[in-house]
Design a protein around this motif. Structure first.
Motif, PDB file in Angstrom:
ATOM      1  N   THR A   1       0.803  -1.227  -0.012  1.00 57.82           N
ATOM      2  CA  THR A   1       0.322  -0.012   0.090  1.00 57.82           C
ATOM      3  C   THR A   1       0.734   1.227   0.188  1.00 57.82           C
ATOM      4  O   THR A   1       0.426   2.317  -0.487  1.00 57.82           O
ATOM      5  CB  THR A   1      -1.007   0.254   1.091  1.00 57.82           C
ATOM      6  OG1 THR A   1       0.058   0.233   2.426  1.00 57.82           O
ATOM      7  CG2 THR A   1      -1.773  -1.314   1.228  1.00 57.82           C
ATOM      8  N   GLU A   2       2.133   1.111   0.637  1.00 60.38           N
ATOM      9  CA  GLU A   2       2.839   2.258   0.680  1.00 60.38           C
ATOM     10  C   GLU A   2       3.268   3.042  -0.802  1.00 60.38           C
ATOM     11  O   GLU A   2       3.225   4.380  -0.889  1.00 60.38           O
ATOM     12  CB  GLU A   2       3.862   2.051   1.590  1.00 60.38           C
ATOM     13  CG  GLU A   2       3.797   1.205   3.072  1.00 60.38           C
ATOM     14  CD  GLU A   2       3.095   2.013   4.076  1.00 60.38           C
ATOM     15  OE1 GLU A   2       2.755   3.292   3.525  1.00 60.38           O
ATOM     16  OE2 GLU A   2       2.743   1.393   4.997  1.00 60.38           O
ATOM     17  N   PRO A   3       3.888   2.352  -1.407  1.00 61.31           N
ATOM     18  CA  PRO A   3       4.321   2.830  -2.864  1.00 61.31           C
ATOM     19  C   PRO A   3       3.025   3.031  -3.574  1.00 61.31           C
ATOM     20  O   PRO A   3       3.256   4.010  -4.449  1.00 61.31           O
ATOM     21  CB  PRO A   3       5.348   1.945  -3.498  1.00 61.31           C
ATOM     22  CG  PRO A   3       5.041   0.605  -2.673  1.00 61.31           C
ATOM     23  CD  PRO A   3       4.652   0.943  -1.065  1.00 61.31           C
TER      24      PRO A   3
ATOM     25  N   GLU B   1       7.108   9.880   3.280  1.00 60.19           N
ATOM     26  CA  GLU B   1       7.004   9.244   4.760  1.00 60.19           C
ATOM     27  C   GLU B   1       6.284   7.715   4.041  1.00 60.19           C
ATOM     28  O   GLU B   1       6.753   6.620   4.720  1.00 60.19           O
ATOM     29  CB  GLU B   1       6.189   9.715   5.563  1.00 60.19           C
ATOM     30  CG  GLU B   1       7.191  10.723   6.189  1.00 60.19           C
ATOM     31  CD  GLU B   1       6.527  11.681   7.452  1.00 60.19           C
ATOM     32  OE1 GLU B   1       7.245  12.408   7.981  1.00 60.19           O
ATOM     33  OE2 GLU B   1       5.279  11.414   7.727  1.00 60.19           O
ATOM     34  N   GLU B   2       5.507   7.925   3.118  1.00 59.09           N
ATOM     35  CA  GLU B   2       4.971   6.475   2.750  1.00 59.09           C
ATOM     36  C   GLU B   2       6.130   5.589   2.008  1.00 59.09           C
ATOM     37  O   GLU B   2       6.205   4.678   2.279  1.00 59.09           O
ATOM     38  CB  GLU B   2       4.022   6.501   1.618  1.00 59.09           C
ATOM     39  CG  GLU B   2       2.581   7.466   2.003  1.00 59.09           C
ATOM     40  CD  GLU B   2       1.911   6.783   3.214  1.00 59.09           C
ATOM     41  OE1 GLU B   2       2.364   5.655   3.642  1.00 59.09           O
ATOM     42  OE2 GLU B   2       0.771   7.198   3.673  1.00 59.09           O
ATOM     43  N   GLY B   3       7.222   6.585   1.278  1.00 55.34           N
ATOM     44  CA  GLY B   3       8.235   5.655   0.810  1.00 55.34           C
ATOM     45  C   GLY B   3       9.076   5.097   2.048  1.00 55.34           C
ATOM     46  O   GLY B   3       9.598   4.017   1.745  1.00 55.34           O
ATOM     47  N   ARG B   4       9.007   5.889   3.103  1.00 60.62           N
ATOM     48  CA  ARG B   4       9.801   5.364   4.162  1.00 60.62           C
ATOM     49  C   ARG B   4       8.903   4.080   4.952  1.00 60.62           C
ATOM     50  O   ARG B   4       9.717   3.025   5.270  1.00 60.62           O
ATOM     51  CB  ARG B   4       9.882   6.206   5.465  1.00 60.62           C
ATOM     52  CG  ARG B   4      11.291   5.959   6.284  1.00 60.62           C
ATOM     53  CD  ARG B   4      11.186   6.651   7.558  1.00 60.62           C
ATOM     54  NE  ARG B   4      10.179   6.197   8.596  1.00 60.62           N
ATOM     55  CZ  ARG B   4      10.215   4.944   8.901  1.00 60.62           C
ATOM     56  NH1 ARG B   4      11.114   4.120   8.774  1.00 60.62           N
ATOM     57  NH2 ARG B   4       9.066   4.695   9.593  1.00 60.62           N
ATOM     58  N   HIS B   5       7.795   4.151   4.819  1.00 57.43           N
ATOM     59  CA  HIS B   5       6.997   2.772   5.246  1.00 57.43           C
ATOM     60  C   HIS B   5       7.328   1.678   4.483  1.00 57.43           C
ATOM     61  O   HIS B   5       7.292   0.435   4.766  1.00 57.43           O
ATOM     62  CB  HIS B   5       5.612   3.160   5.305  1.00 57.43           C
ATOM     63  CG  HIS B   5       5.143   4.446   6.129  1.00 57.43           C
ATOM     64  ND1 HIS B   5       4.180   4.986   6.501  1.00 57.43           N
ATOM     65  CD2 HIS B   5       6.121   4.815   7.280  1.00 57.43           C
ATOM     66  CE1 HIS B   5       3.977   5.880   7.098  1.00 57.43           C
ATOM     67  NE2 HIS B   5       5.102   6.135   7.727  1.00 57.43           N
ATOM     68  N   LEU B   6       7.529   1.957   3.166  1.00 53.92           N
ATOM     69  CA  LEU B   6       7.820   0.874   2.469  1.00 53.92           C
ATOM     70  C   LEU B   6       9.037   0.143   2.796  1.00 53.92           C
ATOM     71  O   LEU B   6       9.414  -1.108   2.831  1.00 53.92           O
ATOM     72  CB  LEU B   6       8.338   1.221   0.846  1.00 53.92           C
ATOM     73  CG  LEU B   6       8.409   0.130  -0.278  1.00 53.92           C
ATOM     74  CD1 LEU B   6       7.796  -0.916  -0.204  1.00 53.92           C
ATOM     75  CD2 LEU B   6       8.829   0.821  -1.543  1.00 53.92           C
TER      76      LEU B   6
ATOM     77  N   GLU C   1       4.641   8.923  12.299  1.00 52.40           N
ATOM     78  CA  GLU C   1       4.456   9.457  11.077  1.00 52.40           C
ATOM     79  C   GLU C   1       3.000   9.658  10.499  1.00 52.40           C
ATOM     80  O   GLU C   1       2.577  10.728  10.040  1.00 52.40           O
ATOM     81  CB  GLU C   1       5.479   8.979  10.009  1.00 52.40           C
ATOM     82  CG  GLU C   1       6.871   8.944  10.436  1.00 52.40           C
ATOM     83  CD  GLU C   1       7.617   8.094   9.681  1.00 52.40           C
ATOM     84  OE1 GLU C   1       8.531   8.476   9.168  1.00 52.40           O
ATOM     85  OE2 GLU C   1       7.228   6.914   9.506  1.00 52.40           O
ATOM     86  N   GLU C   2       2.403   8.652  10.697  1.00 47.56           N
ATOM     87  CA  GLU C   2       0.978   8.588   9.788  1.00 47.56           C
ATOM     88  C   GLU C   2      -0.016   9.678  10.347  1.00 47.56           C
ATOM     89  O   GLU C   2      -0.776   9.754   9.634  1.00 47.56           O
ATOM     90  CB  GLU C   2       0.299   7.076  10.366  1.00 47.56           C
ATOM     91  CG  GLU C   2      -0.557   6.465   9.269  1.00 47.56           C
ATOM     92  CD  GLU C   2       0.022   6.221   8.094  1.00 47.56           C
ATOM     93  OE1 GLU C   2       1.105   5.916   7.833  1.00 47.56           O
ATOM     94  OE2 GLU C   2      -0.828   6.323   7.223  1.00 47.56           O
ATOM     95  N   ALA C   3       0.168   9.838  11.637  1.00 48.60           N
ATOM     96  CA  ALA C   3      -0.575  10.908  12.264  1.00 48.60           C
ATOM     97  C   ALA C   3      -0.813  12.035  11.296  1.00 48.60           C
ATOM     98  O   ALA C   3      -2.069  12.766  11.197  1.00 48.60           O
ATOM     99  CB  ALA C   3      -0.037  11.215  13.715  1.00 48.60           C
TER     100      ALA C   3
END
Ligand SMILES: [Fe+2]
Length: 248
Positions: free
Chosen positions: A120-122, A150-155, A240-242
């Motif tokens: 889901t992140e990328p 930050e979505e990239g970092r979650h990947l 981060e998601e907040a």
């Protein structure tokens, strides 16, 4: 452990202490950057953007703000501090020490969970890649790019778990996370929502309000996982998601 920024891959997991894992992730890193340059935010890769970068996992002062070109963003691997006394909170193994490695009987299920979360992140970065071209304001533009990096970092967070705990199968899954693409008819993202185009800012705000809220509960579940590295990864991702929900 504090975050080591001298490394190619910033981390607080002592990557330098595991050469094999470090090499595998450093091999994946340029493939990630190729993906970011091809399918990340369109039109702004060479611009300086005022962005927050994670520099610590502590409650106070975990972020650093500065101007950075997005491809130079310091994507890293950050897990919340380990609680050596943590026990499993539910199920057949309730009360036993949390797993530091994946038990054989749960390997397939955990791999699927991590791959689905990682996918889901990328995917959301791909969905939002054209929005910068029609941003209502500079403020919105900066928010968009903050969410994207930050979505990239979650990947990275999920790829670390796959590489560190799932052997060759995990490395192959990490490759495939860069090969599936949002809306690709032949090789789409795993979850339907992440294959829908996000072409206007109202859709983006609805996404950050509703879909990211759903994502928050998903992460809160994973933050309770009996598999401790997954729990610790997701605990920090929630910090981060907040911001996504703030944008929504
Ligand atoms: Fe995320």
């Amino acid at each position: 452990m504090s975050i080591d920024y001298q490394q190619k891959i910033p981390n607080n997991v002592d990557l330098a202490g595991d050469r094999k894992l470090q090499r595998a992730l450093e091999h994946w890193q340029p493939r990630y950057l190729d993906w970011w340059n091809a399918l990340g935010p369109e039109g702004f890769q060479a611009n300086d953007v005022y962005l927050r970068t994670a520099i610590n996992v502590g409650a106070e002062g975990w972020a650093h703000f500065d101007h950075v070109k997005m491809p130079d963003y310091r994507w890293g691997i950050f897990l919340a501090e380990r609680d050596p006394d943590r026990v499993i909170g539910f199920g057949d193994d309730m009360g036993k020490p949390a797993w530091q490695d994946v038990p054989g009987e749960h390997r397939a299920a955990l791999r699927r969970l991590i791959v689905t979360q990682g996918d889901t992140e990328p995917a959301s970065v791909e969905q939002q890649r054209l929005l910068g071209l029609s941003c209502p304001s500079l403020y919105d533009l900066r928010n968009l790019f903050q969410v994207n990096v930050e979505e990239g970092r979650h990947l990275w967070a999920m790829v670390y778990l796959l590489h560190a705990h799932f052997g060759r199968a995990g490395r192959e899954e990490a490759e495939e996370l860069l090969e599936r693409h949002s809306g690709d008819p032949d090789n789409p993202r795993i979850l339907g929502t992440f294959n829908e185009p996000i072409e206007d800012w109202l859709s983006f705000f609805m996404f950050t309000y509703f879909t990211d809220r759903d994502g928050k509960y998903q992460l809160k579940c994973l933050a309770e996982s009996a598999f401790d590295p997954l729990a610790r990864t997701c605990q920090f991702m929630l910090t981060e998601e907040a911001y996504n929900m703030f944008v929504g």
